[in-house]
Design an enzyme around this catalytic site. Structure first.
Site, mmCIF file in Angstrom:
data_model
loop_
_atom_site.group_PDB
_atom_site.id
_atom_site.type_symbol
_atom_site.label_atom_id
_atom_site.label_comp_id
_atom_site.label_asym_id
_atom_site.label_seq_id
_atom_site.Cartn_x
_atom_site.Cartn_y
_atom_site.Cartn_z
ATOM 1 N N GLU A 180 -72.537 5.856 -40.775
ATOM 2 C CA GLU A 180 -73.430 5.047 -41.589
ATOM 3 C C GLU A 180 -74.777 5.022 -40.879
ATOM 4 O OE1 GLU A 180 -71.276 1.653 -43.748
ATOM 5 O OE2 GLU A 180 -72.881 0.697 -42.628
ATOM 6 N N TYR A 189 -67.037 -1.492 -49.733
ATOM 7 C CA TYR A 189 -67.346 -2.096 -48.432
ATOM 8 C C TYR A 189 -67.096 -3.590 -48.572
ATOM 9 C CZ TYR A 189 -70.266 -3.039 -44.235
ATOM 10 O OH TYR A 189 -70.752 -3.432 -43.013
ATOM 11 N N ASP A 195 -79.442 -8.910 -42.674
ATOM 12 C CA ASP A 195 -79.042 -8.573 -41.309
ATOM 13 C C ASP A 195 -79.322 -9.693 -40.330
ATOM 14 O OD1 ASP A 195 -77.966 -5.818 -41.254
ATOM 15 O OD2 ASP A 195 -79.861 -5.383 -42.269
#
Lengths: 410, 275
Positions: B49, B175, B60
């Site tokens: 990734e 995911y 994030d």
């Protein structure tokens, strides 16, 4: 790019925007991490339920009247109009609201919604500190925990507002990432929300962010335009020729414009932070000099580089120092219903001084950008023309900035 | 069959759980990224990734925010990242590469131009953190026409309908974000993730990868017992950050984190097979 047109007989009207998924033409929408999709839908449903709820509206009207001090006056600035020698300028006095700006119209509404949704903790982002103060204020009023995210650079520039928030019981968190300004504070508030979404309500301060925020904040701010429309009809017996408001994220502007959108004869001018001039590259004018992209949950005009990275903005006014803008403004620009212009730091300062000296009203530097455009436009129009300028906030918070620019130690 | 589908088929046949490390392209400098990708494959990565640096990485935590800032000091942009994939492909034709990032750099390049360039470079999947399926139809179509999978994130807050929708338009794998929070946070509850993954499997035929907050080999092994793949970002990026002043050591030393996870996952897997 998709070509867009305004509402016609065959298309939805201004009042039907956004569509069910939060789009204003190609703008708006809901561009967020998956974790927030459910909570945003929950918020939309709660908002749609309470916006039509009589008890909610009665409580909102009560607090706007008794706590905020609405309606705010519409003031004919006769002396300044005479000096400019053209159109008559009326000022919508949002500076007279509790906490000194239009921001509180929205925080009262969202805090009442948070309470009904059972959320006891509110978070907010702030640039100049006005929305942070307005959020801390309603948190104190409704007995809620409040955390305000503010760029470390802005904390340095706006020490007095930081102290005001702390006096009100809010925790102010310094954001050290990125450019350490408003956009980074918004990123950090989003990170808090995604981490604490079960008990936390995020009060966004402007008409940007993922659906339903642009529509919800607009609806809470539209009280400005509803009052102004009734007031000008009562005072002048007719609609104005133009409305002028500054645009950072664009909440005071959309609040004034929205109730006039169907009145096609009323021209709408949004004034962005022109900084050191659009040619200098140092400005905060995405509608005038940016291009469409996706940031902070919505598609809109942005200040960005060739790689799609968001670039730093510049404006003398911290409240306009934001690289995006509300998606409804992006749409109104593309369909031609509103015009977007820029005023430089210098023009805003000149208007700040002029209004202070001729009318005894000290405007916020944000609002001074709208005044600067009125100053340019009024002399080109006949004396029987009417302009309404949104005086979105008062200038007390800016006196240190103005003094420093003029080399004066306060 | 796409490289990602072939990879997960092969993993299933070998009864092996995939290991997917994440690094931010250009962190701490663009010259090492391709060598680091090769080293990660050596250390046991099944899929790579590769993060596209963005100025405003809203989903994030501090570790990957700092990685983006380090990469952006060298102005590593989407076009540079695609060039890195192209260079990686010269030495590796089989390991799938998934780009992970935010939508705006792709918007600026244009969906069709991006999809074409990504295919030419050898990209297999694209994961855009801030693009839920509701807004994703145009990008999914552009990528599909270039045989690139769109990988969606499922969260603890995603209901069955949303997971079915992601499975219908997405590909490669799903995911699963292991908790409500940002990357690298310390709030992983393995038992809760196991329950969620079994709930999700009822609504998707795609392999399920689990990421967010997997910090050490032991946790990776526990997740590997029920997931199809384990995704590791911040734990690896932290090692890169610690060596940022000595980038020549990163390629040799940072992949150790992945090798340790691989070893723990394989040891547990072997034990489970023996029992």
């Amino acid at each position: 790019m998709v070509t867009q047109t305004g509402p016609t007989a065959d298309t939805p009207g201004f009042s039907e925007m956004p569509d069910a998924r939060g789009h204003f033409g190609v703008y708006g929408g809901r561009f967020v991490a998956e974790t927030l999709m459910g909570p945003l839908e929950e918020l939309r449903l709660a908002y749609e339920r309470y916006v039509g709820d009589a008890d909610f509206q009665a409580e909102l009207d009560h607090d706007l009247a008794q706590f905020v001090g609405r309606p705010s006056p519409l003031y004919h600035a006769e002396r300044w109009s005479r000096e400019l020698g053209g159109a008559q300028i009326y000022l919508k006095r949002e500076d007279l609201n509790h906490t000194g700006a239009h921001k509180v119209n929205n925080t009262v509404g969202q805090a009442m919604l948070a309470k009904r949704m059972g959320k006891r903790r509110i978070i907010a982002e702030t640039g100049a500190g006005q929305h942070g103060v307005a959020s801390a204020t309603v948190a104190a009023r409704y007995g809620m925990q409040c955390v305000v995210y503010m760029g470390a650079e802005d904390i340095r520039r706006q020490a007095i507002n930081v102290y005001r928030m702390r006096l009100l019981g809010a925790e102010v968190v310094a954001v050290e990432s990125g450019s350490r300004t408003l956009k980074d504070a918004l990123n950090e508030a989003m990170r808090d929300w995604v981490s604490n979404v079960d008990d936390t309500f995020y009060i966004i301060g402007t008409v940007a962010g993922p659906h339903p925020y642009p529509a919800m904040v607009r609806d809470f701010q539209a009280v400005i335009g509803r009052e102004a429309r009734a007031q000008i009809l009562a005072q002048a017996g007719r609609l104005p020729d133009a409305l002028i408001a500054c645009v950072g994220g664009g909440s005071n502007a959309i609040g004034l414009f929205h109730p006039f959108l169907e009145d096609r004869q009323v021209a709408l001018y949004g004034v962005e932070g022109g900084g050191k001039g659009l040619d200098s590259g140092q400005h905060a004018a995405p509608l005038c000099a940016g291009r469409p992209g996706v940031l902070h949950g919505n598609r809109t005009y942005l200040m960005e580089d060739a790689d799609g990275q968001i670039i730093e903005t510049h404006s003398v006014s911290a409240g306009l120092d934001y690289p995006g803008v509300g998606p409804e403004h992006a749409w109104l620009k593309d369909i031609g219903r509103a015009s977007y212009v820029a005023a430089t730091d210098g023009e805003a300062l000149q208007a700040f001084h002029e209004l202070t000296r001729t009318e005894g009203i000290m405007p916020a530097l944000e609002s001074s950008h709208a005044l600067a455009y009125a100053r340019r436009l009024a002399p080109t129009l006949d004396k029987d023309r009417i302009l309404i300028v949104n005086l979105s906030g008062r200038g007390d918070k800016d006196i240190h900035t103005v003094a420093a620019l003029e080399g004066i130690q306060v | 069959m796409s490289r990602l589908a072939a990879c997960f088929d092969a993993l299933r046949q070998r009864r092996r759980t995939g290991l997917i490390p994440y690094v931010t392209a250009g962190d701490p400098q663009p010259e090492i990224t391709v060598a680091l990708l090769h080293a990660l494959v050596e250390a046991g990565a099944d899929v790579l990734e590769l993060g596209v640096p963005f100025s405003d990485p809203m989903a994030d935590g501090p570790t990957i925010q700092a990685a983006c800032e380090r990469a952006l000091r060298h102005h590593t942009g989407l076009a540079d990242v695609l060039e890195m994939v192209r260079e990686f492909r010269r030495g590796n034709a089989h390991t799938p590469v998934v780009l992970m990032g935010y939508l705006n750099p792709i918007e600026v390049m244009g969906y069709d131009d991006f999809a074409g360039a990504a295919q030419a470079a050898g990209v297999d999947g694209v994961l855009t953190v801030d693009l839920p399926p509701e807004e994703g139809a145009d990008l999914v179509a552009a990528l599909k026409s270039r045989e690139i999978d769109t990988i969606f994130l499922a969260a603890p807050t995603s209901d069955a309908g949303r997971i079915e929708r992601m499975s219908a338009s997405g590909g490669g794998f799903l995911y699963y974000v292991s908790f409500k929070g940002v990357t690298g946070a310390n709030r992983l509850d393995v038992g809760a993730v196991r329950d969620q993954v079994s709930r999700i499997r009822a609504h998707t035929g795609l392999p399920v990868g689990v990421g967010f907050g997997i910090r050490d080999a032991q946790t990776a092994a526990r997740i590997a017992a029920f997931a199809d793949a384990v995704i590791v970002g911040s734990a690896l990026v932290k090692r890169i950050a610690a060596l940022a002043d000595q980038p020549q050591r990163i390629v040799a030393e940072a992949p150790e984190v992945i090798a340790q996870m691989r070893a723990a996952m394989d040891a547990d897997g072997a034990q489970a097979a023996a029992n």
